[in-house]
Design a protein around this motif. Structure first.
Motif, PDB file in Angstrom:
ATOM      1  N   PHE A 316       0.850  -1.191   0.000  1.00 40.27           N
ATOM      2  CA  PHE A 316       0.000   0.000   0.000  1.00 40.27           C
ATOM      3  C   PHE A 316       0.888   1.243   0.000  1.00 40.27           C
ATOM      4  N   GLY A 317       0.636   2.135  -0.947  1.00 34.99           N
ATOM      5  CA  GLY A 317       1.397   3.378  -1.031  1.00 34.99           C
ATOM      6  C   GLY A 317       2.531   3.269  -2.023  1.00 34.99           C
ATOM      7  N   LEU A 318       2.434   4.043  -3.134  1.00 38.05           N
ATOM      8  CA  LEU A 318       3.439   3.971  -4.193  1.00 38.05           C
ATOM      9  C   LEU A 318       4.152   5.303  -4.381  1.00 38.05           C
ATOM     10  N   GLY A 319       4.333   6.028  -3.265  1.00 37.47           N
ATOM     11  CA  GLY A 319       5.106   7.266  -3.323  1.00 37.47           C
ATOM     12  C   GLY A 319       6.592   6.962  -3.443  1.00 37.47           C
ATOM     13  N   ARG A 320       7.441   7.899  -3.048  1.00 40.27           N
ATOM     14  CA  ARG A 320       8.886   7.702  -3.202  1.00 40.27           C
ATOM     15  C   ARG A 320       9.385   6.505  -2.396  1.00 40.27           C
ATOM     16  N   VAL A 339      -0.778  -0.911  -4.432  1.00 36.93           N
ATOM     17  CA  VAL A 339      -2.093  -0.289  -4.246  1.00 36.93           C
ATOM     18  C   VAL A 339      -1.883   1.182  -3.896  1.00 36.93           C
ATOM     19  N   ASP A 340      -2.618   2.078  -4.557  1.00 33.01           N
ATOM     20  CA  ASP A 340      -2.537   3.495  -4.236  1.00 33.01           C
ATOM     21  C   ASP A 340      -3.883   4.149  -4.547  1.00 33.01           C
ATOM     22  N   VAL A 356      -0.394  -3.030 -10.463  1.00 28.20           N
ATOM     23  CA  VAL A 356      -0.933  -2.064  -9.510  1.00 28.20           C
ATOM     24  C   VAL A 356      -2.447  -2.002  -9.650  1.00 28.20           C
ATOM     25  N   CYS A 357      -3.102  -1.478  -8.631  1.00 27.39           N
ATOM     26  CA  CYS A 357      -4.539  -1.257  -8.681  1.00 27.39           C
ATOM     27  C   CYS A 357      -4.891  -0.052  -7.833  1.00 27.39           C
ATOM     28  N   LEU A 379       2.268  -4.882   3.252  1.00 27.26           N
ATOM     29  CA  LEU A 379       3.175  -3.816   3.663  1.00 27.26           C
ATOM     30  C   LEU A 379       2.557  -2.462   3.339  1.00 27.26           C
ATOM     31  N   SER A 380       2.580  -1.562   4.296  1.00 24.16           N
ATOM     32  CA  SER A 380       2.081  -0.198   4.086  1.00 24.16           C
ATOM     33  C   SER A 380       3.251   0.767   4.187  1.00 24.16           C
ATOM     34  N   SER A 381       3.499   1.513   3.109  1.00 25.50           N
ATOM     35  CA  SER A 381       4.549   2.538   3.130  1.00 25.50           C
ATOM     36  C   SER A 381       3.979   3.916   3.458  1.00 25.50           C
TER      37      SER A 381
END
Length: 453
Positions: A316-320, A339-340, A356-357, A379-381
């Protein structure tokens, strides 16, 4: 709204003004709330901002039309006045377009060397076009709106917007002061019942209308509900429209006070509805299924990768930080489903060949569509405590028994997340600092001074 106003004994013209005032929602307040909640880039945030901008364009056109109506002396003069307004408006817009194309962007390139000059120019540009709007017979709001549109077309829109946030919030204070000052306390008692009825219609009717429309368009009930809450108040343009009607003699001071009171009630109530939108949705979601199609095809198009069955990690979370984790996991042979909640980010990763979704970590119904039974790690970023706590709770509710890793900023947050059931807690800055020190001084490396050549 028109029928409610007629039932309250208003004339047709007054009822029309009230109905139109109830139609528009406050862009500035919604943008501020969504920005504070970091939901501007979510699907429901983008939808909300989209139809708020359309509303602003419509209300500007309505105000221009009313201005023409007020300046026309009779029905015969109305036609000529309308033609004159169209010509002046077209010339005004064409001039701004030419300035945007040949002057504004090159000028901002020069001013961008100093952020202070960039901000001062943006303010001066808005004031200048506001004054031009008044001079041409429109209003300062029309000119300022076009100034914002022209600045939004430049490469420096994000910088200008970020720099003007504090000024926007400061000026918002005066908006509420003016809102309160517009109330006629002497007539407040007679307006309470109509104001409450109209406010209930705005607080409940407007979101229901949005949910019906988005449900028919193929969006999920959660998206419709969260987007619908953003229209549960009237706009600052509603007050401007009412003031314009008052100056033209179409409505009286009591009606203007009624619109102001509805504004106070709806803005105050909807603020808390939006701030607590996610807990509110969790409580009433079982009764919202009627607003969702059996197949929400609009969002399924963004989630087609969830149907595959070879993933071993959900990220979860596709930022930097999240994108770096995704890249490293793929290099080590893992099958990752990213996932974002940002549709543009999802499409960008898809173009680069990643699985991705679109989805929100806070949506328990979305988690049910993920292949949780086959992955060994979730995993959550996202370094947001509230989001991670909701994700941990939802995963346990779905019976997930694999490893759960989440992200935090501080050791205090780490302890709380571990108590909530996290197996691992990542602290990005601490991990990066440790890696930097290892590269500099690890494996027996010594700190030595370089001798001069």
């Amino acid at each position: 709204g028109y029928l409610i106003a007629i039932a309250l004994g208003m004339t047709q013209v007054v009822a029309l003004y009230v109905a139109v005032a109830l139609t528009f929602s406050s862009t500035i307040i919604i943008v501020k709330l969504l920005s504070d909640k970091r939901e501007v880039d979510t699907l429901h945030g983008r939808i909300a901002i989209g139809f708020l901008i359309v509303q602003d364009i419509v209300v500007v056109l309505v105000m221009i039309g009313l201005t023409a109506l007020g300046e026309a002396g009779d029905a015969a003069g109305l036609g000529w006045e309308a033609i004159e307004v169209v010509l002046k408006g077209s010339l005004f817009i064409a001039t701004i377009g030419l300035l945007m194309r040949y002057v504004l962007t090159p000028l901002l390139h020069q001013l961008a060397r100093s952020p202070e000059l960039l901000v001062l120019f943006a303010i001066a540009w808005a004031v200048a076009l506001g004054a031009a709007g008044v001079h041409l017979g429109f209003s300062k709001e029309v000119g300022a709106f076009l100034a914002g549109v022209s600045l939004a077309s430049t490469p420096y829109r994000e910088v200008i917007g970020a720099r003007l946030v504090s000024l926007r919030d400061f000026l918002l204070l005066f908006f509420f002061i003016d809102l309160g000052a517009g109330l006629e306390l002497a007539t407040l008692g007679a307006q309470v019942v109509p104001a409450v009825l109209l406010s209930l219609f705005v607080l409940m009717g407007n979101p229901l209308i949005v949910m019906v429309i988005l449900g028919a368009m193929g969006y999920r009930k959660r998206t419709g509900f969260l987007a619908g809450l953003t229209v549960a108040q009237i706009s600052e343009f509603s007050l401007i429209l009412g003031a314009l009607g008052l100056s033209l003699g179409h409505i009286d001071a009591e009606t203007m006070g009624l619109i102001t009171l509805v504004g106070l009630i709806t803005i105050s109530a909807s603020t808390y509805m939006i701030l607590y939108s996610h807990p509110l949705y969790e409580r009433i979601s079982p009764w919202l299924s009627v607003f969702e199609r059996k197949r929400a095809y609009r969002e399924e198009a963004l989630n087609r990768n969830t149907q595959e069955s070879n993933y071993d990690v959900i990220l979860f979370g596709l930022g930097r930080f999240g994108a770096g984790i995704e890249k490293e996991l793929l290099q080590r042979g893992h099958h990752v489903l990213g996932v974002d909640f940002d549709p543009d980010l999802v499409r960008r990763h898809e173009r680069h060949g990643y699985a991705v979704c679109y989805g929100d970590a806070e949506d328990p119904e979305f988690l049910a569509t993920l292949p949780l039974g086959q992955v060994c790690c979730v995993l959550s970023s996202v370094p947001d405590m509230r989001v991670n706590l909701v994700l941990l709770h939802s995963l346990r509710e779905h019976g997930y028994n694999g490893t759960i890793a989440v992200t935090a900023h501080t050791s205090r947050d780490t302890e709380r997340l571990q108590d909530a059931g996290a197996n691992q807690v990542l602290i990005p800055y601490s991990a990066a600092a440790a890696e930097a020190v290892d590269k500099l001084f690890g494996e027996g490396k010594q700190c030595q001074m370089q001798s001069p050549q």
